[in-house]
Write an enzyme that holds these catalytic residues in place. Sequence first.
Site, PDB file in Angstrom:
ATOM      1  N   SER A   1      -0.546  -6.696  -3.352  1.00 39.48           N
ATOM      2  CA  SER A   1       0.625  -6.715  -2.816  1.00 39.48           C
ATOM      3  C   SER A   1       0.607  -6.068  -1.415  1.00 39.48           C
ATOM      4  O   SER A   1      -0.293  -5.335  -1.259  1.00 39.48           O
ATOM      5  CB  SER A   1       1.606  -6.022  -3.727  1.00 39.48           C
ATOM      6  N   ASP A   2       1.635  -6.019  -0.605  1.00 32.65           N
ATOM      7  CA  ASP A   2       1.751  -5.439   0.500  1.00 32.65           C
ATOM      8  C   ASP A   2       2.399  -4.036  -0.106  1.00 32.65           C
ATOM      9  O   ASP A   2       2.796  -3.860  -1.055  1.00 32.65           O
ATOM     10  CB  ASP A   2       2.574  -6.101   1.506  1.00 32.65           C
ATOM     11  N   TYR A   3       2.630  -3.014   0.675  1.00 33.40           N
ATOM     12  CA  TYR A   3       2.998  -1.687   0.428  1.00 33.40           C
ATOM     13  C   TYR A   3       4.281  -1.586  -0.185  1.00 33.40           C
ATOM     14  O   TYR A   3       5.199  -2.006   0.358  1.00 33.40           O
ATOM     15  CB  TYR A   3       3.120  -0.987   1.625  1.00 33.40           C
ATOM     16  N   THR A   4       4.204  -1.356  -1.625  1.00 33.08           N
ATOM     17  CA  THR A   4       5.287  -1.236  -2.647  1.00 33.08           C
ATOM     18  C   THR A   4       6.164  -2.561  -2.728  1.00 33.08           C
ATOM     19  O   THR A   4       7.269  -2.549  -3.179  1.00 33.08           O
ATOM     20  CB  THR A   4       6.137  -0.053  -2.327  1.00 33.08           C
ATOM     21  N   ALA A   5       5.387  -3.808  -2.524  1.00 30.59           N
ATOM     22  CA  ALA A   5       6.242  -4.974  -2.314  1.00 30.59           C
ATOM     23  C   ALA A   5       6.637  -5.197  -3.789  1.00 30.59           C
ATOM     24  O   ALA A   5       7.936  -5.802  -3.852  1.00 30.59           O
ATOM     25  CB  ALA A   5       5.469  -6.274  -2.095  1.00 30.59           C
TER      26      ALA A   5
END
Length: 730
Positions: A272-276
């Site tokens: 995932s991207d950051y906290t996606a």
Amino acid sequence: MPIAHPATDARIESLLARMTVEEKVGQLGVFADMVRPFAPDVNPEVNVSNAAQVLEQVRAGQVGCLFNGVGAAQGREIQRVAVEESRLGIPVLLAADVIHGMRTVFPIPLGEAASFEPQLAERTARATAVEATAAGLHWTYAPAVDIARDQRWGRGAEGAGEDTFLGCAFAAARVRGFQGEDLRAADSLLATPKHFVAYGAVAGGMDYNYVEIAEGTLHDVHLPPFKAAVDAGALTVMTAFNDINGVPASANHAMLTGVLRDAWGFPGLVVSDYTADMELVAHGYAEDARDATRRAFLAGMDMSMQSGFYAEHLPGLVESGEVPVALLDEAVRRVLSVKSAIGLLDDPYRSLDPAREVDTSQRAAHEALARDAARRSIVLLKNEGDVLPVSRQARIALIGPFARDVDNIEGCWTLFGDKSRYVTLEAGLRAALPEGAALDVVDGCALEAPLDGGIESAVAAARGADVVLLAVGEPQRYSGEAQSRTRIVLPAAQQALAEAVAATGTPVVVLLRNGRALALEGAVRDAQAILVTWFLGSQTGHAVADVVFGEYSPSGRLPVSFPHDSGQQPFFYNHPRTGRPETPEMTEFKARWREYPNTALYPFGHGLGYGRIEYGATRVDAPALEWDGSLQVRATVANTGARAAEEVVQLYVHDRVGSRVRPVRELKGFRKLRLQPGESREVVFTLSRAQLAFTGADGRFAAEPGAFDVWIAPSSVAGEPARFELLASR
């Protein structure tokens, strides 16, 4: 050549058989590296764990990867804890956002794409990998391969521009460069094409916004660079923040599983991207953290970055049967397979050599590469009266807020650059000038505000000079993540400075610093010469001086269209035809704006050098292209000027009739030639049916028989076409 994907080894199956559910879930967790927090100010609101807490998580088998920390010695300590003190001894992946350089900073990716030299990007990515792995990293969250057709979006600076063909070439090159020829080598850095997918199509150019997109556009424009990266050997992919037609990319089964795994056969892991995954709740797509975890994981997202959702909720979801154990095992198997592929299971201390970290023997070579990459990225938009190159005997006034600025050299997403090695414009120019040369340096204004007496000093300097080098543009923080703009123009204080300097009548050369295409106005637009210098990295000053004084003839070409006005966005050269195309007479009731034509101020592919390049007519070797055959397209390109030049020769096609409305032109090839004065060369491109295919109205990807236009030209709007016909299959 693409790197072969290794088969899963028996050790992985043995580990899986011994792992608890919690330990399996631990391999899927990506967390901030607070053991060696080089950049704790990046996302500081969640970087609250201390080193002891992080090491305890590693010891408990709760961490698969740590990111945005560097340091070989402390990296060895992380791995020692993982290997010697955790139950299963599985080493940790060490990752970071290393986008366009490590200690040595190269041009922003958009600027480097202006070189039209994918092999250059491969070389700078290779150098970046050498420096990053020396600092204790295995994995970079790059390259960004998003196609950006709206210049209001700040993250266009991280990609290769508005064209898919160019984007594919640079995506593959950067993957090859980061990873090298052997994934197990100490200097191989795992690449991560991102952001999957259609992040560059956010509505209004506003970061994190929604995406409404036609299936044909999704498959023909935004997916191909990811496919190119996967085909080049990428083993990891990062999800995007945006939704796609209402389904968030980070929980989009059709994309993560249907396209990436089932259609393409991608064997690697998805992070995932950051906290996606956390953001699925804010999207309104998930009820709560547990639901977000279930949706993201079942869609095909293997690793969760920073949210902690997987650690908190996946074990319960497995226990309840909502997430099958087999799917959990598959995700863990993919993570462990990537660790195995890079040799981490055999050598947990791979790329963690303190002696290599302090070795500076590569520095000179990397700085030379950075200088060459920077000057090859510069684009000359105009050069009225041949004001460039500038004589070293001229009286020069270097004016503008970037004249001696160090803080806006590197560009967005540069966490680890060695600022002590950055070369300012002033330093680069002075190094290129003879002792005692007349160079007057005046700031004139700050980046976003006037300075007391600044314009008066600038005007005085301009009046006393033979030529003004006007160093203006966007502050560095105007581009990159979360830096969308409604008006892509210069700050008012800089525009006022430009107007005052131009009013002196002294010839002006604009040195434009920018992370996107800009709508140039007034004195900047009307300057005698304009050089687009992007954010060029460590060697900025030397590279600009090389071009200004003629040591290097500019060879860059625009990877994005410069509009007349911000209100034209989104604007891209390869737009579909309309039923009422604009005519040269600019009559009403045609596809145009009231204030401006439906054209670019400077089009995609445009750029000048110090030579004089002339193109002969585009010719095809035959009037028809057989269904399974090939067709050669050729033109003669000549340098009729007095100076050597490098020319980017571009091949475009247009499908005259299709089952879906086709773009007015599409780039299908390019080649950079060096031509001596008086030299001419015949350039030949080969076309086949595969290059003419698109996603039709029926959803099938195929070429359609019929008539085509083809150009060999210096830009996306130049030249007269030849025609040929693609014949139907017999």
